[in-house]
Design an enzyme around this catalytic site. Sequence first.
Site, PDB file in Angstrom:
ATOM      1  N   GLY A 227       0.802  -1.221   0.000  1.00  0.00           N
ATOM      2  CA  GLY A 227       0.000   0.000   0.000  1.00  0.00           C
ATOM      3  C   GLY A 227       0.833   1.268   0.000  1.00  0.00           C
ATOM      4  O   GLY A 227       0.526   2.231  -0.713  1.00  0.00           O
ATOM      5  N   THR A 228       1.889   1.275   0.789  1.00  0.00           N
ATOM      6  CA  THR A 228       2.705   2.485   0.891  1.00  0.00           C
ATOM      7  C   THR A 228       3.317   2.830  -0.466  1.00  0.00           C
ATOM      8  O   THR A 228       3.259   3.982  -0.915  1.00  0.00           O
ATOM      9  CB  THR A 228       3.819   2.286   1.945  1.00  0.00           C
ATOM     10  OG1 THR A 228       3.190   2.010   3.199  1.00  0.00           O
ATOM     11  CG2 THR A 228       4.715   3.502   2.065  1.00  0.00           C
TER      12      THR A 228
ATOM     13  N   ASN B  98      -8.512   3.821   8.042  1.00  0.00           N
ATOM     14  CA  ASN B  98      -7.964   2.676   8.765  1.00  0.00           C
ATOM     15  C   ASN B  98      -8.150   2.758  10.277  1.00  0.00           C
ATOM     16  O   ASN B  98      -8.156   1.743  10.954  1.00  0.00           O
ATOM     17  CB  ASN B  98      -6.470   2.495   8.435  1.00  0.00           C
ATOM     18  CG  ASN B  98      -5.704   3.791   8.497  1.00  0.00           C
ATOM     19  OD1 ASN B  98      -6.044   4.767   7.825  1.00  0.00           O
ATOM     20  ND2 ASN B  98      -4.667   3.831   9.298  1.00  0.00           N
TER      21      ASN B  98
ATOM     22  N   GLN C 217      -7.882  -0.512   2.926  1.00  0.00           N
ATOM     23  CA  GLN C 217      -8.754  -1.114   3.948  1.00  0.00           C
ATOM     24  C   GLN C 217     -10.035  -1.710   3.373  1.00  0.00           C
ATOM     25  O   GLN C 217     -10.769  -2.388   4.114  1.00  0.00           O
ATOM     26  CB  GLN C 217      -9.109  -0.072   5.016  1.00  0.00           C
ATOM     27  CG  GLN C 217      -7.929   0.332   5.887  1.00  0.00           C
ATOM     28  CD  GLN C 217      -7.427  -0.791   6.795  1.00  0.00           C
ATOM     29  OE1 GLN C 217      -8.144  -1.749   7.103  1.00  0.00           O
ATOM     30  NE2 GLN C 217      -6.186  -0.687   7.235  1.00  0.00           N
TER      31      GLN C 217
ATOM     32  N   SER D  45      -3.282  -3.486  -0.936  1.00  0.00           N
ATOM     33  CA  SER D  45      -2.163  -4.172  -0.288  1.00  0.00           C
ATOM     34  C   SER D  45      -2.557  -5.608   0.040  1.00  0.00           C
ATOM     35  O   SER D  45      -3.654  -5.845   0.556  1.00  0.00           O
ATOM     36  CB  SER D  45      -1.811  -3.404   0.987  1.00  0.00           C
ATOM     37  OG  SER D  45      -0.807  -4.077   1.687  1.00  0.00           O
TER      38      SER D  45
ATOM     39  N   HIS E  25      -1.456  -7.810   2.335  1.00  0.00           N
ATOM     40  CA  HIS E  25      -1.518  -8.355   3.700  1.00  0.00           C
ATOM     41  C   HIS E  25      -2.751  -7.937   4.489  1.00  0.00           C
ATOM     42  O   HIS E  25      -2.963  -8.388   5.602  1.00  0.00           O
ATOM     43  CB  HIS E  25      -0.229  -8.041   4.475  1.00  0.00           C
ATOM     44  CG  HIS E  25      -0.059  -6.618   4.902  1.00  0.00           C
ATOM     45  ND1 HIS E  25      -0.319  -6.194   6.182  1.00  0.00           N
ATOM     46  CD2 HIS E  25       0.353  -5.517   4.231  1.00  0.00           C
ATOM     47  CE1 HIS E  25      -0.053  -4.906   6.291  1.00  0.00           C
ATOM     48  NE2 HIS E  25       0.348  -4.464   5.112  1.00  0.00           N
TER      49      HIS E  25
ATOM     50  N   THR F 260      12.643  -6.917 -10.530  1.00  0.00           N
ATOM     51  CA  THR F 260      12.193  -8.294 -10.741  1.00  0.00           C
ATOM     52  C   THR F 260      10.958  -8.568  -9.887  1.00  0.00           C
ATOM     53  O   THR F 260      10.947  -8.266  -8.693  1.00  0.00           O
ATOM     54  CB  THR F 260      13.334  -9.277 -10.384  1.00  0.00           C
ATOM     55  OG1 THR F 260      14.437  -8.966 -11.230  1.00  0.00           O
ATOM     56  CG2 THR F 260      12.915 -10.718 -10.583  1.00  0.00           C
TER      57      THR F 260
ATOM     58  N   CYS G 153       0.155   5.487  18.654  1.00  0.00           N
ATOM     59  CA  CYS G 153       1.466   4.846  18.711  1.00  0.00           C
ATOM     60  C   CYS G 153       1.847   3.969  17.548  1.00  0.00           C
ATOM     61  O   CYS G 153       2.697   3.120  17.705  1.00  0.00           O
ATOM     62  CB  CYS G 153       1.533   4.073  19.991  1.00  0.00           C
ATOM     63  SG  CYS G 153       1.391   5.200  21.339  1.00  0.00           S
TER      64      CYS G 153
HETATM   65  C1  LIG Z   1      -5.294   3.103   4.559  1.00  0.00           C
HETATM   66  C2  LIG Z   1      -3.920   2.536   4.448  1.00  0.00           C
HETATM   67  N1  LIG Z   1      -3.107   2.950   3.474  1.00  0.00           N
HETATM   68  C3  LIG Z   1      -1.880   2.457   3.309  1.00  0.00           C
HETATM   69  C4  LIG Z   1      -1.370   1.514   4.177  1.00  0.00           C
HETATM   70  C5  LIG Z   1       0.021   0.985   3.963  1.00  0.00           C
HETATM   71  O1  LIG Z   1       0.001  -0.305   3.405  1.00  0.00           O
HETATM   72  P1  LIG Z   1       1.271  -1.270   3.474  1.00  0.00           P
HETATM   73  O2  LIG Z   1       1.351  -1.745   4.886  1.00  0.00           O
HETATM   74  O3  LIG Z   1       0.970  -2.374   2.521  1.00  0.00           O
HETATM   75  O4  LIG Z   1       2.449  -0.474   3.061  1.00  0.00           O
HETATM   76  C6  LIG Z   1      -2.170   1.050   5.233  1.00  0.00           C
HETATM   77  C7  LIG Z   1      -1.634   0.082   6.203  1.00  0.00           C
HETATM   78  O5  LIG Z   1      -1.825   0.207   7.392  1.00  0.00           O
HETATM   79  C8  LIG Z   1      -3.481   1.562   5.364  1.00  0.00           C
HETATM   80  O6  LIG Z   1      -4.292   1.166   6.341  1.00  0.00           O
END
Ligand SMILES: Cc1ncc(COP(=O)(O)O)c(C=O)c1O
Length: 388
Positions: free
Chosen positions: A69-70, A155, A183, A203, A205, A241, A328
């Site tokens: 996601g990031t 989130n 989410q 994402s 996970h 890759t 936190c």
């Molecule tokens: C709304 C949202 N965006 C982005 C992310 C980041 O995703 P990732 O952990 O796959 O980098 C998260 C993860 O907590 C999230 O909840």
Amino acid sequence: MIYLDHAATTPVAKEVLKAMEPYFSQMYGNASSLHSPGQEARKAMEEARESVAKLINADPDEIVFTSGGTESDNLAINGAGFHVFARFRKEGKKPHIITSRIEHPAILETCRHLEGIGFEVTYLKVDKEGMVDPKELEKAIKKTTILASIMHANNEIGTIEPIGEIAKVCRKHLVLFHTDAVQTFGKLPIDVKKLGIDLLSASGHKLYGPKGVGCLYVRRGVKLAPQAHGGGHEKGIRSGTENIAGIVGFGKACELAMGDMKKESSRLENLRKRLVREVLKMPNSRLNGHPTKRLPGNANFTFDFIEGESLLLRLDSRGIAASTGSACSTKKLAPSHVLTAIGLKVEETHGSLRLTLGRQTKGKDIDFTIKAIREEVEALRKMSPLKR
Ligand SMILES: Cc1ncc(COP(=O)(O)O)c(C=O)c1O
């Protein structure tokens, strides 16, 4: 352990693990290689791309695999931004981006970084339930606006944003629309075509897939400046890759999500409603976020006179994994930017607790959690100097 932190991450489903396993040491070819092992890997990756695309009614060639996601958020914002940056600078203009105050740090920090190098960013306010107002977004649009990025669901507090309406506003003004759907991907139905979304982050996970894999949906025709230069993988947008095992796992997770989304979301919603109803019977407790337009498995509470961290640790010692949903996540003790944005006072943000339910959550877990929260909140309040 009763795991109630599914918004942070989810366990890998056993079917996902099984699908991934051969791609580590048996079918380990590089998808760019022309030999059979390479082509085998490519075929697996393209099948996974189809499963991912299908979940949101995208075309497979509109899916760019990333590390999560990031990275997807960074690629969307930076990619759209740098595609126009040089031209704007030549014309003496600053590209303008609109986002909200409650986005994930992957969006907010990227926007702040861009501000530092000559972009302009508007951070929209939200109401006390965490809703972005599409009219406010429309008012913020200028001639220089290139992109709006509003998350599908938050989130921390679970509020679901009106992304269909927001996308319409953006389309009307020829502004690209990105949504962080980390989410909601695999949890709520998403049709990128019907909704009019240009860019969407997901994402693996968060939907019972592996960590370190995700995707960015890039509507056909949308141009992004590459953010990882190299061998030209993923149509030149994201070189490197490919993580075949991760991608295969992500694809499998999407297939599973597609199969049980409707049933699972109504099951989770019922469990969450019971949890909220019972917990709110305690005095001086409130639900944060929208009462109905929220993620099925998300409950975020504020309990007056106590510290969320103390409650979290006490619950942990009773076998319940929760989150403060406040300070936190990155170990800094600043109040949550989301809870502050919906109007909570600093001391109120400290008394918050987030519980996020998932596939393995059962009714008896919820009953146990309700009882534990009641007892622990009461015990903490008895000790609290804040409660007279
Ligand atoms: C709304 C949202 N965006 C982005 C992310 C980041 O995703 P990732 O952990 O796959 O980098 C998260 C993860 O907590 C999230 O909840």
